[in-house]
Structures are given as C-alpha cells and as structure tokens.
Scaffold this active site. Structure first.
Site, mmCIF file in Angstrom:
data_model
loop_
_atom_site.group_PDB
_atom_site.id
_atom_site.type_symbol
_atom_site.label_atom_id
_atom_site.label_comp_id
_atom_site.label_asym_id
_atom_site.label_seq_id
_atom_site.Cartn_x
_atom_site.Cartn_y
_atom_site.Cartn_z
ATOM 1 N N LYS A 116 0.816 -1.212 0.000
ATOM 2 C CA LYS A 116 0.000 0.000 0.000
ATOM 3 C C LYS A 116 0.853 1.268 0.000
ATOM 4 C CE LYS A 116 -4.263 -1.738 2.130
ATOM 5 N NZ LYS A 116 -3.980 -3.160 1.965
ATOM 6 N N GLU A 200 -3.046 7.566 7.915
ATOM 7 C CA GLU A 200 -3.815 8.425 7.032
ATOM 8 C C GLU A 200 -4.884 9.178 7.823
ATOM 9 O OE1 GLU A 200 -3.758 5.920 2.839
ATOM 10 O OE2 GLU A 200 -5.535 5.871 4.101
ATOM 11 N N HIS A 235 -15.023 -3.722 7.630
ATOM 12 C CA HIS A 235 -14.249 -3.390 6.422
ATOM 13 C C HIS A 235 -14.417 -4.428 5.314
ATOM 14 C CE1 HIS A 235 -12.335 -0.202 8.721
ATOM 15 N NE2 HIS A 235 -11.999 -1.076 9.640
ATOM 16 N N ARG A 292 -6.880 -7.982 -9.787
ATOM 17 C CA ARG A 292 -7.629 -9.193 -10.136
ATOM 18 C C ARG A 292 -9.079 -8.805 -10.390
ATOM 19 N NH1 ARG A 292 -10.482 -9.643 -5.446
ATOM 20 N NH2 ARG A 292 -9.430 -9.038 -3.502
#
Length: 676
Positions: A116, A200, A235, A292
C-alpha cells in the site's frame, strides 16, 4: 484463442469462469481439494484433478502442483479467479517460466500494487489524489505519532501489506495512539508477516467507490464506470451497486481518468479495480488497487452488457479490448448481495453444515456478451448446490444474488423480492439481515457511507419477536397433514377405518390437542387445535380462529386463517419446521411428547408413556447399561412411531412391556437407574 485452460480456484468464480469458457468453446480443467471432491465446480468442468488435502496451503495455494496439473492436462493458460494465488507475483512468474499464460496482470504490476505504501508513492507521481497521510518506511512509534499529530485526529492506521480489514485501527486522539499502533502491528505481522503500517487521515462518513479498469497488451486502457461498495461490516463488503448513487458525469470522468492513470503507471494488463475513498462533498482519494477480478464484478457486467471473464480470456490470448471507451454506456442499475453462511446476530459468526434445502429465486441466465443489452432481472452466481456442505476451510459464501432494474428504485424492489424468495435450511444464513438492510431507510434513500450498518444497528438487529400466528398455523397444518399421510400409509386396505386414520375422529366427543413448539430463541408456544369436520379451530394466546387447508402442493401450503388467506412453504428437518411466509423465515421446533418421552425421569426412575399406544420394539434388556440418548423402546401412536430414549447414562433395571402390548397414558415402560 485458447483451446484449454485450468481454473485454479473453487466456488462460484470457478463455476463462472467454466460457464464463460464453455460458451467460447474452451475446455476447462478443475483442481480441487479432498474437501471439494463433490463440489459444483468439479462437476461443471470438463476435467478435474485432485490437488491435496482440505487446507488451502495443502491444495489451492500449491502453485507448483497447479502448474504440474496444467502441463499434464495440456492446458495452455491458468485462470486464478480471485483469492488464493490471483495476486501472487511469484506464481505468475512461475506460470510464464513453464510456458503457461497467467490470465491476469504482469507480476511487476502486482508487486507495484501489493504494498500500500509503495503503491501510494507511485500514485502520487502519477498525480492520482491521495488521502493526506504518511506512507514512508520509517516505523519508529514516536515518529509515527508525530505524523498522526500533524495530520490531525482521527487517523487510520493501516497495515501496508494488508487487506480484508485486517491490521486496521481508527485512532480518535493522541492518548490512544500507542496502544492502537501496537495492536495494529501485532495483527499485521500475524496476518501478513509484515508489521509495516501507514498513517492516514480518517475521513468522516466516507463512501467506498471503486472503478473497474481493463487494459490490453496493445496499449489500450479503459474504465467500465464505478461501483459503490460503501455498505460494509468490519471493512468487508456486504452490498455493492452500480452505478454509484448521486454520481455526476464530471465526477465519474474524473475518477475514471484517475483509475486509468493508476493502471498505466504500473503497466497494467487485464482486469483490475482501483478503489477510492470518497467524501460526501464529492472529493475522492486513491486507496488501493486490486490486481484481479473482484467478487462484485457482476454489477458492472449487468449495467454495461459485457462479460468481463470473456474479456480476460481474450486479452490474455493477445487480442485487443472488445470495446473502446466511447463505446461503453450505462444501462439501468444493478445491486449485488453476498449470501453468506453466517449468523449476523452473533457478530456475523460463520456457520458450517450441510445445505439440506436450497431454493433460489427465479433467475434467468444472464447471456453475457450477446447482442442484447437487456440483462435478466435476477441473476444467481453460486458454487454450491442443495446437499453440499459449507466447510470450515474456505470462505462461507453460498452465492452472489444480483438484480437489475431500469433504475435504482426498481432494482431495490427486485432485490427485496428475490431475498424473500431465497430459502436455506441446514445452517445459518444472512438473508433476513440483507433484506432488512436493503429495505432500511438509509440504504433505500442512498444515504451511504462505510458506517451505515453500525449507525443503524438498532434497525438492522431488532430484538427477537414472537413468531407470527400465520407461521404457527402453517407449521401446525403441515404437521397434521404429515400425520394423516403417514397414517394413510399404515392403514393400507383398512383405509376406511376411522381408528386407523389421523383425522382426530372421536366417537362421543371432539378431539382437542395441544401442539407444543418453541422458536430458535427458546420461546415456547402451545397452539391448541380442536378437530372439526372440515378443518380445525385454533386457540392461541386466548384467541380462537378457524383454520382450514385450501391447497397443498408438496411443501407449499395455502390455508384459510379466519377470513385471511395465507400462502407459505413449510420444510421439515427432523423436529424443526422451517416456515417461509410473508418474506420471512421462521424456525419452529416441535417438542413431540412421544419422541422426547425418555428425556426426563418420572415416577421414581420409571420411564412412562405420555400417550396411549402400542409397543412395537424393545431395544434394551434388563441389566443393560445404556448411554444418554440411546433408544430403549419404540411406541406407535396415531400410526406414527416414536422412540423413547434414555434420559441419562444408566442401567435398565426392568422392562415392563413386550412387543405388541398396548399401554395407557402414563404407564411405566421401564425401570431405569441413572449412573452415579
């Protein structure tokens, strides 16, 4: 085009790839674990080869075994589906080294997007908007806290190598940072072998919007519009829809262009998804790229009239993309619900077991890739059939239910109707929860964000309610009709004998009978039935109402309840009656006084007959030691057999009746001594 491909996956995606390949004239090879020997994907492929034991690391994650099978069977390419090896760069490289085509992006693209933090550095260089935060390599706790302090709370800690909601923590203030960081790192190292995290800004009430991108080897890259995946729990996505409600053409173009820029930045080829987190004001930021096909890809297919699996195969074979950007249009609205074997009322705890009954809503096969852009109203993508088992080894998904409508309002109505028609018996499922979710005011009104489920938990997780009278009446009528059927089979040539029929006939009085039931929460019900010449009188909660059977077709029943007609379906599974009526599923357990007569001791250790009947079998002898639940005596009453079982571990001291003996209500059947 390929002549044969191997599908290195299982479940609904393997079945989906096999269906598209068959339509294209491509033969398929399935691989399976010992747990999947009888799985649907094994049956629908042209060939199938055993990989190994049930755990994925012994089967579906064994890249060397999969490549060996592909070579041995003459497959030219490997489709990885999603999950397992679909984002494994080393596996993609091994395929190429073996002379096989990996139907997916280049290994370099997977590596670039696999981290990430590294991906966000690339996106920053490509001018893709990023959430304010720190994505570097420095991992000193004090340094990370200073970054969080400068960003401003709340912040989100996220495992750099993570996914699926693991290794994520929201930190509301500086006081809770250190503890949250330590917890996040522990989960990250346990789940991914890497404890690196990024920090973040945590957006308030964000939406999760992703863009489907596709690129070929000829330099073409397009986006097939967006999907809104905001409705999540822990999530993980629950509902997905396309297009995103409230999306303007300007914002759609901006997000699409950003997604294409992200794909081009890593030299992407094939199907991919660029995920964004979006503010309610329309601003959006890059989150990650899934290299994907996604579970939710069918909603994109439904609104664009495309078959993304066919596109994958064509691109992997070296063909250019079937369409240009200016040839793509949005047609209608599509919603997908993930049908899982799980119990939402117990924290979405996965459920394992056998699908003893499975009935899906009426669906029309969605002929993707055809000339018509009009899709079917309902589509079901599933990798299981009735009688299949949901095991503890893999994801507990049962199916994906996808609906299409000319607009969102029609799609919502079709989804609610389709969920009402979905019937599952044998394990817990999330269907009732999904129906409440689709019908709740926030989702129906497109008031979407990733906290929707938590914010409306009082509505989505209501307290247990009493079983409706209509459901109780249907269960009772189903039971009484089954008794009549069984009595009719036993009576044979004496079918006209009233003593041999379960019709409630009495010579000088009306037969009144209580049918004890309990629901799945343990609440007990005692509907009282008075037999009438043409039906029954039901007494429940002090209210009397006439009940009669109107029509019966197998498990489908239509009854008259007072002045109201009620239609429903009753599936019996042992003592459990699963009643599907009014769009709901109610489970009622029949507490048969005969079948459970041996579960309690009475009269000083003597097991007694709760009703008059005949002894048809004696299964225990005097002096025999038995275990709790062992069958001791079988009685016949109302032409139905009932087993009297041992209430505890113990010893049979005396057998008081022989086969053929008639016994009266309350008669002791055996003298029983419980173990010390």
């Amino acid at each position: 085009m390929f002549k044969k491909i191997l599908i290195a996956n299982r479940g609904e995606i393997a079945c989906r790839v096999a269906a598209t390949a068959r339509r294209m004239g491509i033969r398929t090879v399935a691989v399976y674990s010992e747990a999947d020997a009888n799985a649907k994907h094994v049956a629908v492929c042209d060939e199938a080869v055993l990989l190994g034991e049930a755990p994925a690391k012994e089967s579906y994650l064994c890249g060397d075994k999969i490549i060996a099978v592909a070579l041995a069977t003459g497959a030219e390419a490997i489709h990885p589906g999603y999950g397992f090896l679909s984002e494994n760069a080393e596996f993609a490289e091994s395929c190429a080294e073996a002379g096989l085509v990996f139907i997916g992006p280049p290994a370099s693209a997977m590596r670039a997007m696999g981290s990430k933090s590294a991906a966000k550095s690339l996106m920053e260089k490509a001018s893709v908007p990023l959430v304010p935060g720190y994505h570097g390599d420095e991992q000193d706790p004090a340094f990370l806290q200073r970054q969080a302090d400068s960003i401003g709370y709340p912040v989100l800690l996220k495992a750099s190598a993570g996914g699926g909601g693991k290794g994520m923590r929201v930190v509301d203030n500086a006081d809770g940072f250190k503890e949250a960081l330590a917890s996040c790192k522990r989960e990250a190292i346990s789940s991914f072998g890497d404890d690196k995290v990024l920090v973040e800004k945590y957006l308030q009430r964000p939406r999760h919007i992703e863009i489907q991108v596709f690129a070929d080897t000829h330099g073409n890259c397009i986006y097939l519009f967006e999907r809104d995946c905001s409705v999540q729990r822990r999530h993980q996505k629950v509902l997905e829809e396309a297009p995103a409600p409230g999306m303007t053409e300007e914002r759609r173009a901006a997000m699409g262009d950003a997604a294409v820029a992200a794909a081009k930045a890593v030299g992407y080829v094939g199907a991919g998804t660029v995920e964004f987190i979006a503010n309610q004001d329309g601003s959006f930021y890059f989150m990650e790229m899934n290299t994907r096909l996604q579970v939710e890809h069918p909603v994109t297919e439904m609104i664009t009239g495309t078959d993304l699996v066919e596109w994958q195969l064509r691109v992997a074979a070296g063909e250019p993309l079937p369409k240009r950007q200016d040839e793509l249009r949005i047609h209608g609205h599509a919603i997908e619900a993930r049908i899982y074997a799980e119990n939402p009322d117990k924290g979405f705890l996965p459920s394992i077991g056998t699908l003893r009954h499975l009935e899906t809503p009426a669906a029309v096969n969605f002929e993707l890739g055809g000339n018509s852009l009009q899709p079917a109203a309902v589509r079901v993508d599933s990798g299981v059939r009735e009688g299949d088992a949901i095991s503890p080894y893999y994801d507990p998904m049962i199916a994906k239910l996808i609906v299409w409508g000319v607009d969102r309002k029609q799609a919502l109505a079709r989804m609610a109707q389709a969920l009402a028609q979905y019937q599952i018996v044998g394990l817990a499922a999330n269907i009732a929860f999904l129906k409440r979710l689709v019908e709740c005011e926030a989702f129906a009104g497109a008031n979407l964000d990733t906290g929707l489920i938590e914010r409306h938990k009082d509505t989505l997780f209501p307290p247990a309610r009493s079983v409706p009278v209509a459901a109780l009446a249907l269960a009772c009528v189903a039971l009484l009709e089954q008794e009549k059927d069984q009595a009719s089979k036993h009576s044979g040539a004496n079918g006209g004998d009233p003593w041999g029929q379960a019709l409630g006939w009495r010579m000088n009085a009306q037969f009144i009978r209580t049918l004890p039931f309990s629901d799945e929460h343990g609440k007990e019900y005692e509907p009282c039935f008075k037999y009438l010449p043409h039906g029954w009188e039901l007494t429940i909660k002090g209210i009397d109402v006439d009940v009669s059977l109107m029509t019966r077709g197998g498990v489908e029943l239509s009854i008259k309840l007072g002045d109201t007609s009620v239609q429903g379906c009753v599936r019996r599974d042992g003592d459990a009656f699963h009643v599907f009526v009014g769009g709901g599923h109610h489970t009622l357990h029949y507490n048969d006084p005969l079948a459970h007569a041996g579960e309690a001791e009475s009269e000083g250790g003597r097991l007694t007959a709760p009703m008059p009947g005949k002894v048809v079998a004696v299964l225990a002898a005097q002096g025999q030691d038995v275990k709790k639940g062992d069958p001791l005596v079988i009685m016949e009453a109302m032409k139905m057999e009932h087993t009297i079982a041992a209430p505890h571990d113990g010893t049979v001291d005396e057998v008081l009746y022989a086969v053929g003996d008639q016994v009266t209500d309350g008669a002791p059947l055996l003298a029983f001594r419980a173990a010390a």
